[in-house]
Design a protein around this motif. Sequence first.
Motif, PDB file in Angstrom:
ATOM      1  N   VAL A 264      -9.213  -6.102  15.796  1.00 29.40           N
ATOM      2  CA  VAL A 264      -7.767  -6.333  15.823  1.00 29.40           C
ATOM      3  C   VAL A 264      -6.998  -5.019  15.882  1.00 29.40           C
ATOM      4  O   VAL A 264      -7.523  -3.945  15.564  1.00 29.40           O
ATOM      5  CB  VAL A 264      -7.315  -7.139  14.585  1.00 29.40           C
ATOM      6  CG1 VAL A 264      -8.036  -8.481  14.516  1.00 29.40           C
ATOM      7  CG2 VAL A 264      -7.546  -6.339  13.296  1.00 29.40           C
ATOM      8  N   ASN A 265      -5.744  -5.125  16.299  1.00 29.60           N
ATOM      9  CA  ASN A 265      -4.806  -4.016  16.244  1.00 29.60           C
ATOM     10  C   ASN A 265      -3.941  -4.169  14.993  1.00 29.60           C
ATOM     11  O   ASN A 265      -3.355  -5.239  14.775  1.00 29.60           O
ATOM     12  CB  ASN A 265      -3.912  -4.012  17.486  1.00 29.60           C
ATOM     13  CG  ASN A 265      -4.700  -3.848  18.765  1.00 29.60           C
ATOM     14  OD1 ASN A 265      -5.405  -2.865  18.952  1.00 29.60           O
ATOM     15  ND2 ASN A 265      -4.583  -4.815  19.668  1.00 29.60           N
ATOM     16  N   LEU A 266      -3.855  -3.126  14.195  1.00 30.10           N
ATOM     17  CA  LEU A 266      -3.102  -3.188  12.947  1.00 30.10           C
ATOM     18  C   LEU A 266      -2.002  -2.129  12.914  1.00 30.10           C
ATOM     19  O   LEU A 266      -2.147  -1.052  13.489  1.00 30.10           O
ATOM     20  CB  LEU A 266      -4.018  -2.963  11.743  1.00 30.10           C
ATOM     21  CG  LEU A 266      -5.162  -3.962  11.522  1.00 30.10           C
ATOM     22  CD1 LEU A 266      -6.009  -3.521  10.339  1.00 30.10           C
ATOM     23  CD2 LEU A 266      -4.637  -5.381  11.307  1.00 30.10           C
ATOM     24  N   LYS A 267      -0.924  -2.460  12.221  1.00 31.70           N
ATOM     25  CA  LYS A 267       0.109  -1.470  11.912  1.00 31.70           C
ATOM     26  C   LYS A 267      -0.208  -0.921  10.520  1.00 31.70           C
ATOM     27  O   LYS A 267      -0.203  -1.662   9.533  1.00 31.70           O
ATOM     28  CB  LYS A 267       1.495  -2.083  11.954  1.00 31.70           C
ATOM     29  CG  LYS A 267       2.620  -1.049  11.954  1.00 31.70           C
ATOM     30  CD  LYS A 267       3.965  -1.694  12.221  1.00 31.70           C
ATOM     31  CE  LYS A 267       5.036  -0.623  12.502  1.00 31.70           C
ATOM     32  NZ  LYS A 267       5.163   0.411  11.485  1.00 31.70           N
ATOM     33  N   GLY A 268      -0.495   0.383  10.473  1.00 33.28           N
ATOM     34  CA  GLY A 268      -1.035   0.979   9.257  1.00 33.28           C
ATOM     35  C   GLY A 268      -0.159   0.822   8.041  1.00 33.28           C
ATOM     36  O   GLY A 268      -0.644   0.539   6.939  1.00 33.28           O
ATOM     37  N   ASP A 269       1.165   0.984   8.215  1.00 37.69           N
ATOM     38  CA  ASP A 269       2.027   0.939   7.041  1.00 37.69           C
ATOM     39  C   ASP A 269       2.365  -0.477   6.593  1.00 37.69           C
ATOM     40  O   ASP A 269       3.117  -0.663   5.633  1.00 37.69           O
ATOM     41  CB  ASP A 269       3.298   1.773   7.241  1.00 37.69           C
ATOM     42  CG  ASP A 269       3.994   1.502   8.564  1.00 37.69           C
ATOM     43  OD1 ASP A 269       3.689   0.471   9.190  1.00 37.69           O
ATOM     44  OD2 ASP A 269       4.827   2.324   8.974  1.00 37.69           O
ATOM     45  N   LEU A 270       1.806  -1.487   7.267  1.00 35.32           N
ATOM     46  CA  LEU A 270       1.951  -2.877   6.807  1.00 35.32           C
ATOM     47  C   LEU A 270       0.716  -3.349   6.036  1.00 35.32           C
ATOM     48  O   LEU A 270       0.686  -4.488   5.560  1.00 35.32           O
ATOM     49  CB  LEU A 270       2.202  -3.819   7.991  1.00 35.32           C
ATOM     50  CG  LEU A 270       3.522  -3.647   8.756  1.00 35.32           C
ATOM     51  CD1 LEU A 270       3.619  -4.682   9.870  1.00 35.32           C
ATOM     52  CD2 LEU A 270       4.728  -3.733   7.833  1.00 35.32           C
ATOM     53  N   ILE A 271      -0.284  -2.487   5.939  1.00 34.21           N
ATOM     54  CA  ILE A 271      -1.504  -2.846   5.203  1.00 34.21           C
ATOM     55  C   ILE A 271      -1.281  -2.553   3.719  1.00 34.21           C
ATOM     56  O   ILE A 271      -0.918  -1.440   3.345  1.00 34.21           O
ATOM     57  CB  ILE A 271      -2.714  -2.045   5.716  1.00 34.21           C
ATOM     58  CG1 ILE A 271      -2.909  -2.254   7.218  1.00 34.21           C
ATOM     59  CG2 ILE A 271      -3.975  -2.432   4.952  1.00 34.21           C
ATOM     60  CD1 ILE A 271      -3.880  -1.284   7.857  1.00 34.21           C
ATOM     61  N   ASP A 272      -1.492  -3.572   2.878  1.00 29.60           N
ATOM     62  CA  ASP A 272      -1.353  -3.365   1.435  1.00 29.60           C
ATOM     63  C   ASP A 272      -2.395  -4.202   0.700  1.00 29.60           C
ATOM     64  O   ASP A 272      -3.265  -4.828   1.321  1.00 29.60           O
ATOM     65  CB  ASP A 272       0.073  -3.681   0.959  1.00 29.60           C
ATOM     66  CG  ASP A 272       0.511  -5.106   1.280  1.00 29.60           C
ATOM     67  OD1 ASP A 272      -0.367  -5.985   1.468  1.00 29.60           O
ATOM     68  OD2 ASP A 272       1.722  -5.360   1.335  1.00 29.60           O
ATOM     69  N   THR A 273      -2.306  -4.224  -0.618  1.00 34.78           N
ATOM     70  CA  THR A 273      -3.317  -4.929  -1.417  1.00 34.78           C
ATOM     71  C   THR A 273      -3.280  -6.436  -1.208  1.00 34.78           C
ATOM     72  O   THR A 273      -4.275  -7.117  -1.468  1.00 34.78           O
ATOM     73  CB  THR A 273      -3.122  -4.622  -2.916  1.00 34.78           C
ATOM     74  OG1 THR A 273      -1.756  -4.910  -3.292  1.00 34.78           O
ATOM     75  CG2 THR A 273      -3.426  -3.164  -3.205  1.00 34.78           C
ATOM     76  N   GLU A 274      -2.171  -6.981  -0.728  1.00 30.70           N
ATOM     77  CA  GLU A 274      -2.098  -8.414  -0.453  1.00 30.70           C
ATOM     78  C   GLU A 274      -2.755  -8.769   0.869  1.00 30.70           C
ATOM     79  O   GLU A 274      -3.340  -9.854   1.000  1.00 30.70           O
ATOM     80  CB  GLU A 274      -0.639  -8.879  -0.443  1.00 30.70           C
ATOM     81  CG  GLU A 274       0.062  -8.861  -1.786  1.00 30.70           C
ATOM     82  CD  GLU A 274       1.486  -9.364  -1.676  1.00 30.70           C
ATOM     83  OE1 GLU A 274       1.656 -10.579  -1.422  1.00 30.70           O
ATOM     84  OE2 GLU A 274       2.419  -8.550  -1.825  1.00 30.70           O
ATOM     85  N   THR A 275      -2.632  -7.886   1.850  1.00 33.12           N
ATOM     86  CA  THR A 275      -3.154  -8.215   3.179  1.00 33.12           C
ATOM     87  C   THR A 275      -4.650  -7.953   3.317  1.00 33.12           C
ATOM     88  O   THR A 275      -5.316  -8.591   4.136  1.00 33.12           O
ATOM     89  CB  THR A 275      -2.403  -7.415   4.273  1.00 33.12           C
ATOM     90  OG1 THR A 275      -2.526  -6.017   4.012  1.00 33.12           O
ATOM     91  CG2 THR A 275      -0.936  -7.787   4.299  1.00 33.12           C
TER      92      THR A 275
END
Length: 427
Positions: A264-275
């Motif tokens: 997948v393609n991810l946006k780095g600053d949207l990754i957190d402990t919930e995701t």
Amino acid sequence: MRNCVFVNIGTSIPLALGILEAVIMREPELQNALHCELLSFRVAEDNLEIVKNIIKNSSQDPIICLSLYIWNYTKTLELCKLIKEKLPKSTIIVGGPIPTPIPAEILNNHTAVDIVVVGEAEITFVELVKHILEVNTDFASIKGIAFRKNGKVVQTSPRELIQDLDIVPSPYARGLKPIVAGASQFSSYRGCVYNCGYCLWPYGGSHKIRSYSYERIEQEFRTMIDISPKIFCTEAIFNINKERLRKMAEIVQRIGRKDLELFVNLKGDLIDTETIPYLKQCNVKRAEVGLQTTNPETLKNINRQLDEEKFIRGVKLLREAGIRYTIDVIIGLPGDTFQTFKKTLDFALDLKPSWTGTDVLRVLPGTYIYDNAKKFEIEFDKEKEYQVIKNYSFSEQEITLAHRYSKMVWSKFRPRNNKFSWWVQNG
């Protein structure tokens, strides 16, 4: 019966052409009037041999359909000329991300091309083929195309974007398979809420996300997993919001196949402990994380935002979760220099990626930087995949140096086997 030949050049999975073939074959009146064939070739294959193969699978007046991408447009347009020479009664139709913003340029410079489909083709293509079969050359009523009339290029009004993507038929249900071993390819939504200046995703006003239903996504995954348990999700940002990510995780968990893997393609600053737990439940094994640049001036020039602290946090969470990731950096962005590029690459390397992804900027038609090339003093080479030559801040010599430096760095991070790189370009 007339032939409709879909010619795929250089992609491991001819997804766009496969969808168009599926669109045609669900129309009862076209099923009885057309024989469809999807042919795939590598970019490296000899043009004359490709044309011979096309002729072997064609009538004297076939409809030839080709998609133009950054990696194949030069070769594809050369093939169009050869096809027209050998099959002068053929109707050659091109579409895809390269011709969509510049249909008049394509038609004026490449006389072998008869029609350009502009934007999403699923509805347009059916109307167009019906006109051709009826020997109706008055194409003016068809939205979303460009053609010649009395020697002049005519571009019709834009085609509305498809809002209900579930009406688009599944090419995998019709038996579409990867050309070479690798991943199946699927996009669960179209569009992008961001507006990065180098990117084609938002072209045509598609800032709003248009999604397949979750029922359709699950059905597609169940079909695809029997073709290949590895699925490349091509949407702009897989983690665009947490609720969507949770729904995707539920789908993968219901399918219950441990061999299912997502890239997948991810946006780095949207990754957190919930995701992170949702990414794990989705069986995401590899992710591509776009960084591109850390230089504030460059970020402003390309309409891109970066929260470095959140980006660092997100990437570290991926590493702790055991998800392999590539961090992408672009050479030649306006505002960057060799030193700011090196600073960005060093920043990426400090985050211990599984692989570093660096590429020279492509100044693509339809993008903000293409439209503002004079403002940023950008020079680029159309014959070399629209690669940037230089801009107001990044000299030609510095771009060459950055490319050499990135290759040296890449060689240190290159995997010793092909296990990591299970999604590959064919050709």
